[in-house]
Design an enzyme around this catalytic site. Structure first.
Site, PDB file in Angstrom:
ATOM      1  N   ARG A  68       0.819  -1.202   0.000  1.00  0.00           N
ATOM      2  CA  ARG A  68       0.000   0.000   0.000  1.00  0.00           C
ATOM      3  C   ARG A  68       0.867   1.273   0.000  1.00  0.00           C
ATOM      4  NH1 ARG A  68      -5.218  -0.037   0.481  1.00  0.00           N
ATOM      5  NH2 ARG A  68      -5.496  -2.095   1.365  1.00  0.00           N
ATOM      6  N   HIS A 112     -19.164  10.203  -2.255  1.00  0.00           N
ATOM      7  CA  HIS A 112     -19.657   8.927  -1.743  1.00  0.00           C
ATOM      8  C   HIS A 112     -21.174   8.874  -1.947  1.00  0.00           C
ATOM      9  CE1 HIS A 112     -19.622   5.298   0.697  1.00  0.00           C
ATOM     10  NE2 HIS A 112     -20.708   5.763   1.293  1.00  0.00           N
ATOM     11  N   GLU A 177     -24.962  13.104  -7.821  1.00  0.00           N
ATOM     12  CA  GLU A 177     -23.499  13.164  -7.683  1.00  0.00           C
ATOM     13  C   GLU A 177     -22.925  14.080  -8.738  1.00  0.00           C
ATOM     14  OE1 GLU A 177     -21.379   9.411  -7.296  1.00  0.00           O
ATOM     15  OE2 GLU A 177     -23.197   8.415  -6.626  1.00  0.00           O
TER      16      GLU A 177
HETATM   17  C1  GRF Z   1     -19.906   6.697  -7.541  1.00  0.00           C
HETATM   18  O1  GRF Z   1     -21.157   6.237  -7.112  1.00  0.00           O
HETATM   19  C2  GRF Z   1     -19.162   7.338  -6.415  1.00  0.00           C
HETATM   20  O2  GRF Z   1     -19.986   7.991  -5.498  1.00  0.00           O
HETATM   21  C3  GRF Z   1     -18.504   6.165  -5.747  1.00  0.00           C
HETATM   22  O3  GRF Z   1     -18.133   5.307  -6.805  1.00  0.00           O
HETATM   23  C4  GRF Z   1     -18.977   5.543  -7.924  1.00  0.00           C
HETATM   24  C5  GRF Z   1     -18.096   5.893  -9.061  1.00  0.00           C
HETATM   25  O4  GRF Z   1     -18.811   6.035 -10.270  1.00  0.00           O
HETATM   26  N1  GRF Z   1     -17.405   6.588  -4.919  1.00  0.00           N
HETATM   27  P1  GRF Z   1     -18.116   6.677 -11.534  1.00  0.00           P
HETATM   28  O5  GRF Z   1     -16.850   5.893 -11.820  1.00  0.00           O
HETATM   29  O6  GRF Z   1     -17.812   8.112 -11.210  1.00  0.00           O
HETATM   30  O7  GRF Z   1     -19.115   6.544 -12.635  1.00  0.00           O
END
Ligand code: GRF
Length: 217
Positions: A68, A112, A177
């Site tokens: 990591r 998230h 999002e």
């Molecule tokens: C999204 O739902 C984000 O919130 C989460 O992972 C997903 C990624 O989707 N962390 P993308 O690759 O942006 O389409």
């Protein structure tokens, strides 16, 4: 504005729909950030092609079978070599070391797909439906060493339709999002976010409206 745009790296592992939302937002002449680099830990991440199609520099740093700390050090060195100022995690499926996170304190954000602090980790929409919540949503937050935790910048609420499947809820949340991530990055790039304990104050922000719920205005 163009000359002073902040250089942003987006870290991904997959599809890249949030990356797309950031790329599209950054096309606006008054957007204060530019997507300068896209880094993936997986060579097959779809988002890489999207970045290349937009003429954005990409890098693949494989994480498989690597310590990591070694992986994080490689990413960190690349970001610094490229003059990156801000980092957006967008579907980046790696837990970052406290050392890496410390190096980007206040300059790295994540999205998230739940209303944090509820439903951290993976299978988030399954968790929400199983818990019977009537409202879910998404959160953009500053990254701290704890997974899916950190001062909250912006959230959007999404009513959970009766009988919704996790996939249906994911689609509804994803739409939000794509609204809040570009807005949160805009504020960050404009230096308008002030971390105050666990809260974030947004200097000069208009009051939240509609589905946008912004704490600590
Ligand atoms: C999204 O739902 C984000 O919130 C989460 O992972 C997903 C990624 O989707 N962390 P993308 O690759 O942006 O389409």
């Amino acid at each position: 504005m163009t000359a002073t745009r902040r250089a942003v790296a987006v870290l991904i592992s997959g599809r890249g729909s949030n990356l797309r939302a950031l790329i599209e937002a950054a096309k606006a002449p008054d957007y204060p950030a530019r997507i300068a680099l896209v880094v993936s830990n997986r060579a097959d991440a779809e988002g890489l092609r999207l970045a290349r199609d937009h003429g954005i520099e990409t890098a693949v740093i494989p994480s498989k079978g690597k310590e990591r700390a070694a992986f994080d050090a490689e990413v960190d060195a690349l970001l610094r070599a490229k003059g990156i100022e801000l980092v957006c995690l967008a579907g980046f499926m790696r837990i970052l070391t406290p050392e890496f996170v410390a190096g980007w304190t206040g300059r790295m954000i994540n999205i998230h797909p739940s209303l944090l602090p509820a439903f951290k980790g993976v299978n988030v929409h399954e968790q929400a439906i199983e818990a019977g919540v009537r409202i879910s949503g998404c959160t953009v937050h500053f990254v701290i060493p704890e997974l899916d935790d950190g001062p909250i910048i912006l959230q959007a609420a999404v009513p959970v339709p009766p009988g919704a499947t996790p996939a249906q809820l994911a689609d509804l949340v994803l739409e939000q999002e794509h609204r809040i991530y570009p807005q949160a990055l805009r504020w960050l790039a404009e230096d308008r976010l002030q971390i105050d304990g666990r809260a974030v104050r947004i200097r000069g922000a208009a009051p939240a409206s509609g589905a946008l719920i912004s704490p600590a205005l």
